[in-house]
Design a protein around this motif. Structure first.
Motif, short mmCIF file in Angstrom:
data_model
loop_
_atom_site.label_atom_id
_atom_site.label_comp_id
_atom_site.label_asym_id
_atom_site.label_seq_id
_atom_site.Cartn_x
_atom_site.Cartn_y
_atom_site.Cartn_z
N ASP A 93 0.88 -1.17 0.00
CA ASP A 93 0.00 0.00 0.00
C ASP A 93 0.91 1.21 0.00
N ILE A 94 0.75 2.08 -0.98
CA ILE A 94 1.57 3.29 -1.07
C ILE A 94 0.64 4.49 -1.09
N ASP A 95 0.83 5.39 -0.13
CA ASP A 95 0.02 6.61 -0.05
C ASP A 95 0.91 7.83 -0.25
N ILE A 96 0.39 8.80 -0.98
CA ILE A 96 1.05 10.10 -1.08
C ILE A 96 0.65 10.87 0.17
N LEU A 97 1.59 11.09 1.06
CA LEU A 97 1.30 11.78 2.30
C LEU A 97 1.34 13.29 2.11
N PHE A 98 2.39 13.76 1.45
CA PHE A 98 2.56 15.19 1.15
C PHE A 98 3.15 15.34 -0.25
N GLU A 118 -3.80 11.28 12.58
CA GLU A 118 -4.44 10.40 13.57
C GLU A 118 -3.71 9.06 13.70
N ARG A 119 -2.66 8.86 12.91
CA ARG A 119 -2.08 7.53 12.80
C ARG A 119 -0.62 7.50 13.20
N ASP A 120 -0.38 6.84 14.31
CA ASP A 120 0.98 6.67 14.82
C ASP A 120 1.87 6.00 13.78
N PHE A 121 1.32 5.01 13.07
CA PHE A 121 2.12 4.25 12.11
C PHE A 121 2.52 5.08 10.89
N VAL A 122 1.96 6.27 10.74
CA VAL A 122 2.38 7.20 9.69
C VAL A 122 3.28 8.28 10.28
#
Length: 150
Positions: A93-98, A118-122
């Protein structure tokens, strides 16, 4: 060049191989500047599945945000992602964070990632990369967001 942060996760198959393969393919169009540590985390949403390996990458790319989104989805396919169900297990799973300080929202893509605060894992992997990076919506650093979550 555009400064980007990506979040990567895997909980199916050889998780570490999946992450490493994704980074190798991503580097075709992204200059990888920094890679976070890898963290093992519990799944969210559907909890009855294997734990995830999560990490983040900071890089630069000449791709615009929509081309980057298409590229990221193609990388997921190359690594072997199979869609099972919402919040389900994932080979990758790949998300564009910024993407720079862009604020963008469409049906398929939201930048910055809408729930990363809201997500510690991020946030934990982002702390490894650039704790002083300012979230363009909340106007707070990654460090401040991480401290608020603790």
């Amino acid at each position: 060049m555009n400064k980007i942060f990506l979040g990567l996760g895997s909980n199916v198959g050889d998780r570490l191989t999946n992450l490493n393969r994704a980074i190798k393919i991503l580097s075709d169009k992204i200059q990888i500047l920094k890679v976070s540590k890898i963290y093992e985390t519990k799944p969210i949403g559907v909890e009855n599945q294997p734990d995830f390996l999560n990490m983040a990458v900071m890089g630069q790319t000449e791709l615009d945000h929509l081309s980057l989104f298409e590229f990221v989805k193609n990388v997921e396919k190359q690594v072997g992602r199979v869609y099972r169900y919402r919040w389900g297990p994932r080979e990758i799973d790949i998300d564009i964070l910024f993407y720079n300080d862009l604020i963008y929202k469409s049906k398929a893509l939201e930048i910055p990632h809408p729930r990363l605060h809201e997500r510690d894992f991020v946030l934990k992997p982002l702390m490894d990369l650039d704790p002083d990076f300012i979230h363009p919506v909340f106007k707070k650093s990654i460090r401040e967001l991480y401290e608020e979550l603790k």
